[in-house]
Enzyme design. Structure first.
Site, PDB file in Angstrom:
ATOM      1  N   THR A   1      40.079  31.881  47.856  1.00 46.31           N
ATOM      2  CA  THR A   1      41.521  32.118  47.892  1.00 46.31           C
ATOM      3  C   THR A   1      41.744  33.374  48.706  1.00 46.31           C
ATOM      4  O   THR A   1      41.268  34.457  48.342  1.00 46.31           O
ATOM      5  CB  THR A   1      42.098  32.284  46.482  1.00 46.31           C
TER       6      THR A   1
ATOM      7  N   LYS B   1      47.898  27.330  47.680  1.00 45.70           N
ATOM      8  CA  LYS B   1      47.271  28.044  46.569  1.00 45.70           C
ATOM      9  C   LYS B   1      48.175  29.164  46.062  1.00 45.70           C
ATOM     10  O   LYS B   1      48.219  29.441  44.851  1.00 45.70           O
ATOM     11  CB  LYS B   1      45.910  28.605  47.000  1.00 45.70           C
TER      12      LYS B   1
ATOM     13  N   LYS C   1      44.310  40.053  43.013  1.00 54.23           N
ATOM     14  CA  LYS C   1      44.144  39.830  44.455  1.00 54.23           C
ATOM     15  C   LYS C   1      45.049  38.695  44.939  1.00 54.23           C
ATOM     16  O   LYS C   1      45.738  38.812  45.959  1.00 54.23           O
ATOM     17  CB  LYS C   1      42.677  39.502  44.760  1.00 54.23           C
TER      18      LYS C   1
END
Lengths: 284, 284
Positions: A89, A164, A232
């Site tokens: 990701t 995502k 993150k």
């Protein structure tokens, strides 16, 4: 997660060359027939398709683009017509940058982040969200389908990462909802597992409610998915939102609360540790 | 919703006496055999169990306690041993107050708010969250089971309402998650229905994503559940949270955003109209 996913490729009969910074984490794959390489470049030199699954965007830069010069990167060894598939990701803009760099090396790339966590990786039930050239996607699709049950091409390079971010925006809201609801239920003196029977199947139902609320009630804050990795992801989503000039106040709030979770020493706990920060916020 | 729920009682063979401020809304029930009464008191005089389903806590006060003197309330006509079941989403403290008042009149009461909206009421698939005396619950349970598929006793008087507040806290988070995720997907130029294929089944999955996101994509902001009623619910939840001395920052944020939805003229739209306020917030 990378180890579980690579294992599915071995099970499906593919020949694997693997690399990991901590070689011992790949020992299981080697014992099942994978060859061990000494660098990302060495993997690429021996492979038609190179999958990467690392932690942060800077790790993606290092492993694929060979930046920061710690070790030779994938693109330095890419075969003619080779394909790079980054399943980390990471940033949509980095996926576009990698795609351009890969094309300059005579290859193709896909960004293919996943959802489903360690459990989905082991079970081969991940959702794999793919950006990049359609024909490249179609060529890699049979390999994706060994790892996931929902494999969808979402558009050009970066579209997998954007998808995502959509996923993580939903997860962020789901987490605050579950934790605030449980805090309310606790403080109201309700029988919390019994409350879950009432609220799990209707309009309040969600994956985190069904899967993480029971862990929270049991006092289990072990990681399925690390707090620091979720932070993150939210950072990337909020930076992209800022770039697109949209306000996402809910995501911004949850991001701040997760910084509190990390500040309280839970960066390597599971995302359900948001509950601890919410209790702490209310003096608990 | 009350009409659909009463219809299930008729279908199950119970004799009904009904009252509604707008008599024409009860015409369908009357044509199916229900008797029409002239006041909440008149319903109670002819009934062993009185169900109420109204809008706001002040309506509950008026209909059951007969406050504000507009018309005689249920407790003024309660039979000896009669039971009052309030299915409105209302204040936990009011449920306790009604329970005490009902006992003083020689009866019993339950608070039994529902989740599942107009669709669940029609289909008889509601979740019914019940507070009050257990033996009273057990006596009314067969009637609840004509209206709902998840019928759970949650504790003493008020526990049904508290459980509904837990439910609405989850719904609030679900709504902001869905709307922010869709806004991100739109602005990132993704194929939004295709994105839903990737994100609906995994960790991001939820009831509002599966049921309301398609309505939003179709531009359908018709009410399943009114914005103004959801604002009422969140107000109760936040007041209870304040009373319990806990901070629910996510719910507070969503509450504020729904005030924006109402301010923009959508108080009588469905809760998915949060999407319009979020787009508006970002200049859309």
């Amino acid at each position: 997660m990378g180890r579980s996913m690579a294992g599915h490729l071995i099970d499906a009969g593919y020949n694997l060359v693997v690399y990991n910074r901590s070689a011992d984490k790949a020992a299981d794959l080697v014992s099942r027939g994978a060859a061990m390489a000494e660098s990302p470049r060495a993997v690429a030199e021996q492979s038609d398709i190179v999958f990467t699954m690392v932690g942060y965007p800077q790790d993606v830069r290092e492993v694929i683009l060979g930046q920061y010069a710690k070790r030779p990167g994938v693109l330095e060894g890419l075969r003619p017509g080779g394909t790079v598939v980054d399943m980390t990701t990471s940033e949509p803009a980095l996926a576009v940058e990698i795609d351009a760099a890969t094309q300059r090396c005579g290859g193709t790339s896909l960004d293919a982040p996943v959802s489903g966590g360690d459990i989905g990786a082991k079970a081969g039930t991940l959702s794999i969200m793919v950006g990049g050239d359609l024909s490249t996607f179609q060529r890699v699709q049979p390999l994706f389908e060994t790892m996931g049950k929902t494999v969808v091409h979402q558009g050009a390079a970066g579209a997998g990462q954007h998808t995502k971010m959509v996923n993580q925006t939903l997860v962020a809201a789901g987490m605050i909802g579950v934790c605030e609801a449980l805090l309310y239920a606790e403080k109201a003196g309700l029988d919390v597992p019994n409350v879950l029977r009432s609220v799990s199947t209707g309009a309040a139902g969600s994956w985190p409610l069904s899967n993480l609320a029971p862990r929270i009630i049991a006092g289990d804050f072990e990681p399925g998915f690390y707090v620091e990795h979720f932070i993150k992801d939210m950072k990337i989503a909020l930076e992209e939102a800022s770039r697109m000039n949209i306000a996402l106040p809910g995501l911004a709030l949850v991001n701040q609360l997760y910084h509190a979770v990390a500040a309280q020493g839970h960066a390597r706990s599971g995302t359900q540790a948001l509950m601890l920060a919410l209790r702490h916020l209310s003096g608990g």
